[in-house]
Scaffold this active site. Structure first.
Site, PDB file in Angstrom:
ATOM      1  N   THR A   1      62.400  74.534  34.002  1.00 33.50           N
ATOM      2  CA  THR A   1      62.144  75.700  34.862  1.00 33.50           C
ATOM      3  C   THR A   1      61.313  76.727  34.098  1.00 33.50           C
ATOM      4  OG1 THR A   1      64.201  75.365  36.072  1.00 33.50           O
ATOM      5  CG2 THR A   1      63.288  77.586  36.119  1.00 33.50           C
ATOM      6  N   GLY A   2      60.418  77.399  34.826  1.00 32.97           N
ATOM      7  CA  GLY A   2      59.615  78.452  34.204  1.00 32.97           C
ATOM      8  C   GLY A   2      58.138  78.185  34.429  1.00 32.97           C
TER       9      GLY A   2
ATOM     10  N   THR B   1      55.789  77.483  32.264  1.00 33.82           N
ATOM     11  CA  THR B   1      55.254  76.351  31.497  1.00 33.82           C
ATOM     12  C   THR B   1      55.696  75.034  32.153  1.00 33.82           C
ATOM     13  OG1 THR B   1      55.606  77.764  29.570  1.00 33.82           O
ATOM     14  CG2 THR B   1      54.875  75.520  29.144  1.00 33.82           C
TER      15      THR B   1
ATOM     16  N   GLU C   1      69.724  73.850  32.989  1.00 33.65           N
ATOM     17  CA  GLU C   1      68.817  73.330  31.947  1.00 33.65           C
ATOM     18  C   GLU C   1      69.600  72.672  30.821  1.00 33.65           C
ATOM     19  OE1 GLU C   1      64.995  76.328  32.353  1.00 33.65           O
ATOM     20  OE2 GLU C   1      66.691  76.997  31.173  1.00 33.65           O
TER      21      GLU C   1
HETATM   22  O1  5RP Z   1      64.591  78.994  29.999  1.00 33.00           O
HETATM   23  C1  5RP Z   1      63.806  79.088  30.914  1.00 33.00           C
HETATM   24  C2  5RP Z   1      64.225  79.323  32.304  1.00 33.00           C
HETATM   25  O2  5RP Z   1      65.607  79.523  32.393  1.00 33.00           O
HETATM   26  C3  5RP Z   1      62.343  78.935  30.646  1.00 33.00           C
HETATM   27  O3  5RP Z   1      62.124  77.701  30.081  1.00 33.00           O
HETATM   28  C4  5RP Z   1      61.898  80.002  29.714  1.00 33.00           C
HETATM   29  O4  5RP Z   1      62.250  81.251  30.301  1.00 33.00           O
HETATM   30  C5  5RP Z   1      60.411  79.933  29.454  1.00 33.00           C
HETATM   31  O5  5RP Z   1      59.725  80.288  30.606  1.00 33.00           O
HETATM   32  P1  5RP Z   1      58.148  80.378  30.631  1.00 33.00           P
HETATM   33  O6  5RP Z   1      57.631  79.001  30.469  1.00 33.00           O
HETATM   34  O7  5RP Z   1      57.846  80.972  31.995  1.00 33.00           O
HETATM   35  O8  5RP Z   1      57.740  81.301  29.511  1.00 33.00           O
END
Ligand code: 5RP
Length: 243
Positions: free
Chosen positions: A28-29, A31, A105
């Site tokens: 999630t996120g 990336t 996650e």
């Molecule tokens: O742990 C997460 C979500 O719960 C994400 O992996 C983390 O916040 C990184 O997010 P991004 O890729 O938007 O920087």
């Protein structure tokens, strides 16, 4: 290269680890979203995978782009999870949960033979803790849990604001129906001790320290992709490859 492009490059490098027939945990996120977009292109040209998403948000993106999904109930053992992180230290201990999906996650990563974390180089730190540590808590007894979290941290010499995560003027509620406390303790020298102390608090459902889960980090920077492998045994060295 801008920040988004670095995320795309890390996601692209991770895609090379995905083979036909794999059961994939999907993170999630922002990336992880780039990974889903690239994965969907491969699926459209014939790659056969089944994905278990780590959030409703990721599930929705996968459905929209045609990535076949399963659940952890139907597919309880996964080959590989690919996910982002908020911070990554040299031993590949992570802080996660900036997107609020830390519980699913961690469950998905723990059900996977391997976890590859993908990120741009801004996420690499010597010691975790610049990013506030997300702690998922039960709604019941919130104030008592906040006090217990602060006391647990103090017992380890850590201190700092512990704030309830809000969104649109309301408490942020996770996919599991819980709340999130963001703990700004600063540097966390002993992540295992903090993890144990937090898990001793009944109202704590999960925390964002991922210890011993990531096997590989794929880090995109201005100089290219760096692949970092976690040490197989405590005390053994970490391999750094720059491609
Ligand atoms: O742990 C997460 C979500 O719960 C994400 O992996 C983390 O916040 C990184 O997010 P991004 O890729 O938007 O920087």
């Amino acid at each position: 290269m801008d920040a988004r492009q670095l995320k795309v490059e890390a996601a692209r490098a991770a895609l090379a680890h995905v083979g036909s027939g794999m059961r994939l945990g999907i993170g999630t996120g922002t990336t992880a979203d780039e990974f889903v977009r690239l994965l969907a292109e491969k699926v459209a040209t014939g790659l056969a995978v089944i994905g278990v998403p780590t959030s409703e948000r990721t599930a929705a993106l996968c459905r929209e782009l045609g990535v076949p999904l399963s659940t952890l109930e139907e597919t309880p053992e996964l080959d590989l999870t690919i996910d982002g992180a908020d911070e990554i230290d040299p031993a590949l201990t992570l802080i996660k949960g900036g997107g609020g999906a830390l519980l699913r996650e961690k469950i998905v990563a723990a059900a996977s033979q391997r976890m590859i974390v993908i990120a741009d180089q801004s996420k690499m730190v010597e010691t975790l803790g610049r990013f506030p540590l997300p702690i998922e808590v039960n709604k019941f007894g919130l104030r008592a849990t906040e006090i217990a979290v602060a006391a647990a941290a103090a017992s380890l010499g850590l201190a700092g604001p512990v704030t309830l995560r809000m969104t649109g003027g309301q408490p942020f509620v996770t996919d599991g129906g819980h709340l999130i406390l963001d703990a700004s303790f600063g540097r966390i020298p002993d992540t295992r001790a903090l993890s144990n102390a937090l898990f001793a608090i009944p109202g704590v459902v999960e925390h964002g320290l991922f210890i011993g889960l990531a096997s590989t980090a794929i880090i995109a920077g201005g100089d290219g992709i760096q692949t970092v492998h976690a040490a197989r045994k405590p005390g053994s060295s970490i391999d750094h490859d720059v491609a």
